[in-house]
Design an enzyme around this catalytic site. Structure first.
Site, PDB file in Angstrom:
ATOM      1  N   VAL A 183       0.810  -1.221   0.000  1.00  0.00           N
ATOM      2  CA  VAL A 183       0.000   0.000   0.000  1.00  0.00           C
ATOM      3  C   VAL A 183       0.841   1.268   0.000  1.00  0.00           C
ATOM      4  O   VAL A 183       0.300   2.367  -0.081  1.00  0.00           O
ATOM      5  CB  VAL A 183      -0.964   0.024   1.211  1.00  0.00           C
ATOM      6  CG1 VAL A 183      -2.012  -1.060   1.085  1.00  0.00           C
ATOM      7  CG2 VAL A 183      -0.206  -0.103   2.527  1.00  0.00           C
ATOM      8  N   LYS A 204       6.037  -2.461   7.704  1.00  0.00           N
ATOM      9  CA  LYS A 204       6.935  -1.534   7.018  1.00  0.00           C
ATOM     10  C   LYS A 204       8.308  -2.179   6.889  1.00  0.00           C
ATOM     11  O   LYS A 204       8.960  -2.472   7.885  1.00  0.00           O
ATOM     12  CB  LYS A 204       7.017  -0.225   7.801  1.00  0.00           C
ATOM     13  CG  LYS A 204       8.026   0.777   7.269  1.00  0.00           C
ATOM     14  CD  LYS A 204       7.983   2.013   8.150  1.00  0.00           C
ATOM     15  CE  LYS A 204       9.122   2.959   7.849  1.00  0.00           C
ATOM     16  NZ  LYS A 204       9.120   4.120   8.756  1.00  0.00           N
ATOM     17  N   GLY A 228       8.455   4.071  -0.967  1.00  0.00           N
ATOM     18  CA  GLY A 228       9.299   5.256  -0.961  1.00  0.00           C
ATOM     19  C   GLY A 228      10.734   4.829  -0.805  1.00  0.00           C
ATOM     20  O   GLY A 228      11.044   3.638  -0.777  1.00  0.00           O
ATOM     21  N   THR A 229      11.647   5.798  -0.693  1.00  0.00           N
ATOM     22  CA  THR A 229      13.043   5.429  -0.488  1.00  0.00           C
ATOM     23  C   THR A 229      13.251   4.810   0.884  1.00  0.00           C
ATOM     24  O   THR A 229      14.265   4.180   1.133  1.00  0.00           O
ATOM     25  CB  THR A 229      13.955   6.658  -0.633  1.00  0.00           C
ATOM     26  OG1 THR A 229      13.513   7.677   0.266  1.00  0.00           O
ATOM     27  CG2 THR A 229      13.910   7.199  -2.047  1.00  0.00           C
ATOM     28  N   ASP A 235       8.508  17.045  10.973  1.00  0.00           N
ATOM     29  CA  ASP A 235       8.048  16.777   9.600  1.00  0.00           C
ATOM     30  C   ASP A 235       6.536  16.592   9.575  1.00  0.00           C
ATOM     31  O   ASP A 235       6.029  15.687   8.914  1.00  0.00           O
ATOM     32  CB  ASP A 235       8.744  15.541   9.030  1.00  0.00           C
ATOM     33  CG  ASP A 235       8.595  15.448   7.509  1.00  0.00           C
ATOM     34  OD1 ASP A 235       8.361  16.510   6.880  1.00  0.00           O
ATOM     35  OD2 ASP A 235       8.707  14.344   6.965  1.00  0.00           O
TER      36      ASP A 235
END
EC number: 2.7.11.22
Length: 416
Positions: free
Chosen positions: A27, A52, A30-31, A151
């Site tokens: 789903v 993850k 990314g890096t 962030d």
């Protein structure tokens, strides 16, 4: 190490592929790696999990930081790390989280798309208020424990779908988070650039040499207010000649004497010293008038947002945002301040990516305060109980509804 003991230990070690079914359920990408929607193979529970997989071999500094913080942080509005798996065969690291079906980035995107299609779906004011309150609650908990997220953006604000924590906000992605132990921290001691470009506080854009937790907590809150989806283009303009908050609010029908406007003014104060804190924002009169914030942001309503789609191996995580990412990378290259790469919200990909740090940060001292739950200690942190929600089976469209007759999302614009 004794060879026989090593063999025995290897045989007893839990392997993620033996415990969870996740093949073909990617789903996010990314890096930072990949995120999969997973279920237990043994059927002990019916819950969905987010697995993850950290990109590369071994543990990066970003992953170390995220694991260390999430093992200590416990709050209803901060994503919960369930377990860490180390695969010695291929030196992979897996993090197990609760699965969140939605995030604020996709919620905003859904409403912007509906408006572009001339069929706007109005957000109930109660939902907006609950979203904002829970975000502030999670941010205050982090700051009370001397943690800067650094962030915050819509893609890192997860929202739980149907289940025991329906409608609960979860702040995710601690890869850039830091402990702090002084009112001011020199920028040179940490990263030269923090916070994704479009969500930076004004003092960072103006070249501040020091920053406080004010960069983390309040400037981003504009994105959670009802007017964000229509204001996004205004905030991206290159010129702000004769700009004033009142001028922009007038065309979005926000009255200058309203509680909403006054809270926005306090959250958007340019001077970080004068800008209100997350705790002060939670005590604002805006949250004391009806509708009161609830622990379920979807209380009394259907969930109109589609579930996360599974990605193929070649398919980019967010096809519709390629143009935005390219534009972001171009701006970063021009300004010399960007760091495209890892954007991790534990489940899905949002706007511009960020790079994983491989250089160890300057050592800081200080500990986490975990002795009490903020919600129990602060009377202002109590949500209005929306009452028990009995869910009916999902429809063919993947949406769910409550057994009562709640205010329905529709393609008409209503006032809430």
């Amino acid at each position: 190490m004794d060879y026989d003991f090593k063999v025995k230990l290897t045989g007893e070690r839990e392997r993620v592929e033996d415990l969870f079914e996740y093949e073909g359920c990617k789903v996010g990408r990314g890096t930072y790696g990949h995120v999969y929607k997973a279920k237990r193979k043994d059927g002990k529970d019916d819950r969905d999990y987010a697995l993850k997989q950290i990109e590369g071999t071994g543990i990066s500094m970003s992953a170390c930081r995220e694991i260390a913080l999430l093992r200590e942080l416990k709050h209803p509005n901060v994503i919960s790390l369930q377990k860490v798996f180390l695969s010695h065969a291929d030196r992979k690291v897996w993090l197990l989280f609760d699965f969140a079906e939605h995030d604020l980035w996709h919620i905003i995107k859904f409403h912007r798309a509906s408006k572009a299609n001339k069929k706007p779906v109005q957000l109930p004011r109660g939902m907006v208020k609950s979203l904002l309150y829970q975000i502030l609650d999670g941010i205050h908990y982090l700051h009370a424990n001397w943690v800067l997220h650094r962030d915050l953006k819509p893609a890192n604000i997860l929202v739980m779908g149907e289940g025991p924590e329906r409608g609960r906000v979860k702040i995710a992605d601690m890869g850039f988070a830091r402990l702090f132990n002084s009112p001011l921290k020199p920028l040179a001691d940490l990263d030269p650039v923090v916070v994704t470009f479009w969500y930076r506080a004004p003092e960072l854009l103006l070249g501040a040499r020091h920053y406080t937790k004010a960069i983390d907590k309040d400037w981003e809150d504009i994105k959670k207010m009802p007017e964000h989806s229509t204001l996004i283009k205004d905030f991206r303009r290159n010129t702000y000649t004769n700009c004033s908050l009142i001028k922009y609010m007038e065309k979005h029908k926000v009255k200058p004497d309203s509680k909403t406007f006054h809270l926005l003014q306090k959250l958007l104060t340019m001077d970080p010293i004068k800008r209100i804190s997350s705790e002060q924002a939670m005590q604002d009169p805006y949250f004391l008038e009806d509708p009161l914030p609830t622990s379920d942001v979807f209380a009394g309503c259907q969930i109109p947002y589609p579930k996360r789609e599974f990605l193929t191996e070649e398919e980019p995580d967010d096809k519709g945002d390629k143009k935005n990412q390219q534009q972001q990378q171009g701006n970063n290259h021009t300004n010399g301040t960007g760091h495209p790469g890892n954007q991790d919200n534990s489940h899905a990909q949002g706007p511009p990516l960020k790079k994983v740090r491989v250089v160890p940060p300057t050592t800081t001292s200080g500990g986490l305060i975990m002795t009490s739950d903020y919600q129990r200690s602060n009377p202002h942190a109590a949500y209005q109980n929306p009452g028990p929600s009995t869910s009916q089976p999902q429809s063919s469209m993947g949406y769910t509804s409550t057994s009562q007759q709640p205010p329905q999302y529709s393609h008409q614009t209503h006032r809430y």
